[in-house]
Enzyme design. Structure first.
Site, short mmCIF file in Angstrom:
data_model
loop_
_atom_site.label_atom_id
_atom_site.label_comp_id
_atom_site.label_asym_id
_atom_site.label_seq_id
_atom_site.Cartn_x
_atom_site.Cartn_y
_atom_site.Cartn_z
N CYS A 84 0.80 -1.22 0.00
CA CYS A 84 0.00 0.00 0.00
C CYS A 84 0.84 1.28 0.00
O CYS A 84 0.44 2.29 -0.57
CB CYS A 84 -0.98 0.02 1.17
SG CYS A 84 -0.21 -0.07 2.80
N HIS A 159 -2.23 1.61 7.16
CA HIS A 159 -2.57 1.68 5.74
C HIS A 159 -2.24 3.07 5.19
O HIS A 159 -2.32 4.07 5.91
CB HIS A 159 -4.06 1.38 5.56
CG HIS A 159 -4.50 1.31 4.14
ND1 HIS A 159 -3.90 0.50 3.19
CD2 HIS A 159 -5.49 1.98 3.48
CE1 HIS A 159 -4.50 0.65 2.04
NE2 HIS A 159 -5.46 1.55 2.18
#
Length: 365
Positions: A84, A159
């Site tokens: 990510c 994230h």
């Protein structure tokens, strides 16, 4: 293999080296401690996009994603764990036509232009060049350990998402979502104000004790810009010094050590029409002004070089395996009969710190 993307640290030095190793030119990554500091943001501009790191929740917030959007807007789904960070960065870079992204990313963007977002994500995951650069920041494993790939219980996961202005609109690009998230029209406002509002609302949804957020800005490399400006200024100075002498001026080599060399090679430089006219006094003022700009740019170049040198040193330390050194140090300490004393001393210090912390906690009740 597509299942061996490592976790990398959310550090501006890591990401700056990462994008440069992929082939992106004249771009750096800077940490932003607050979006309320206007002077800081002004100093970083132009800012191409933002990368936001936050604690990942098992039940992610449902967002209103676009099913249909501009064909030129790059969006890819994340199809592999730990990718990510790199994916969020690429989501910004691939949506900024003003950035020289290099042949590797240019080919990738052209190749995937007609693909759907999931296929784009799979192509990204299978990119050998991008994966190798990403994994070059893996921390060295000193021992061969069979790891359980399931996340540890109670462990926190984080994230990355990207924010990028594109054709007058601001988008949030999150590879775990179905599509891009339109945050609004930018209009005449600074897109950072719109991003600030969204990020503040995002952080407010976490518990008050949660402070583990990181915000990074993808910006223009100021040293590259300063170097280009100095090349233009040097060309203008070459012609101005020649004009200065033609008008009867006497050059002081102590104050202008490069002047004679520039005059000697003036034919190699393209001048500026506005420097062609003027009296000796006007030319003198112009030379002084341009030299001041060169000096200012040299300061920026030196400052940025120092920052890059620091990043390189830190990244070398990240990659270095210190375990053999530590084991050898412990072995020699034991051989000299010093290890037991060192362990006892360290244990005593630790217990003292814990006691002081507990006492402070009791006093605060």
């Amino acid at each position: 293999m597509v299942d061996n993307w490592c976790t990398i640290e959310s550090d501006p030095g890591v990401f700056t080296e990462l994008i440069r190793n992929i082939g992106v030119k004249k771009v750096v990554v800077e940490e932003v401690y607050t979006l309320d500091d206007e002077d800081l943001l002004e100093n970083l501009k132009p800012i191409y996009g933002l990368i936001f790191l936050f604690k990942w929740k098992k039940e992610p917030e449902k967002r209103e994603c676009l099913e249909y959007y501009d064909d030129d807007l790059f969006f890819a789904n994340q199809t592999i764990q730990n990718a990510c960070a790199t994916q969020a960065i690429l989501s910004v870079l691939l949506n900024c036509p003003q950035i020289d992204i290099g042949p590797e990313l240019e080919n990738f963007r052209n190749f995937t232009k007609q693909f759907d977002s999931k296929t784009r994500g799979q192509v990204l995951t299978n990119s050998e060049v991008i994966r190798v650069v990403h994994n070059s920041f893996a921390r060295p494993e000193p021992f061969d350990i069979v790891q359980d790939k399931k996340p540890s219980k109670g462990g926190d996961a984080f994230h990355f998402v990207g924010y990028v202005p594109f054709k007058g609109k601001l988008y949030e690009l999150d590879g775990l979502q179905k599509g891009p998230i339109l945050l609004g029209d930018i209009g005449d406002m600074d897109w950072l104000e719109l991003a600030k509002k969204e990020i503040n609302e995002r952080t407010a949804k976490f518990e008050a004790t949660e402070i583990r957020f990181t915000l990074l800005a993808i910006c223009e490399d100021k040293s590259a810009k300063a170097t280009e400006e100095n090349a233009k200024l040097t060309a203008r100075l070459a012609h101005l010094y020649k004009k200065f002498k033609d008008l009867g001026g006497q050059i002081d080599p102590a104050q202008h050590p490069d002047a004679e060399e520039l005059i000697k090679n003036v034919g190699n430089y393209i001048g500026d029409e506005k420097d062609e006219l003027g009296s000796l006094e006007e030319v003198t003022k112009r030379i002084t002004s341009l030299n001041a700009q060169v000096k200012s740019n040299n300061f920026i170049i030196k400052e940025e070089k120092g920052k890059v040198d620091k990043y390189e040193a830190e990244n070398k330390r990240r990659r270095h395996n210190y375990i053999p050194f530590i084991i050898e140090m412990l072995r020699l300490s034991a051989k000299k009969g010093q290890l037991k004393g060192l362990v006892e001393e360290a244990t005593a210090k630790r217990e003292a710190r814990l006691k002081a912390k507990q006492d402070a906690k009791e006093q605060g009740k």
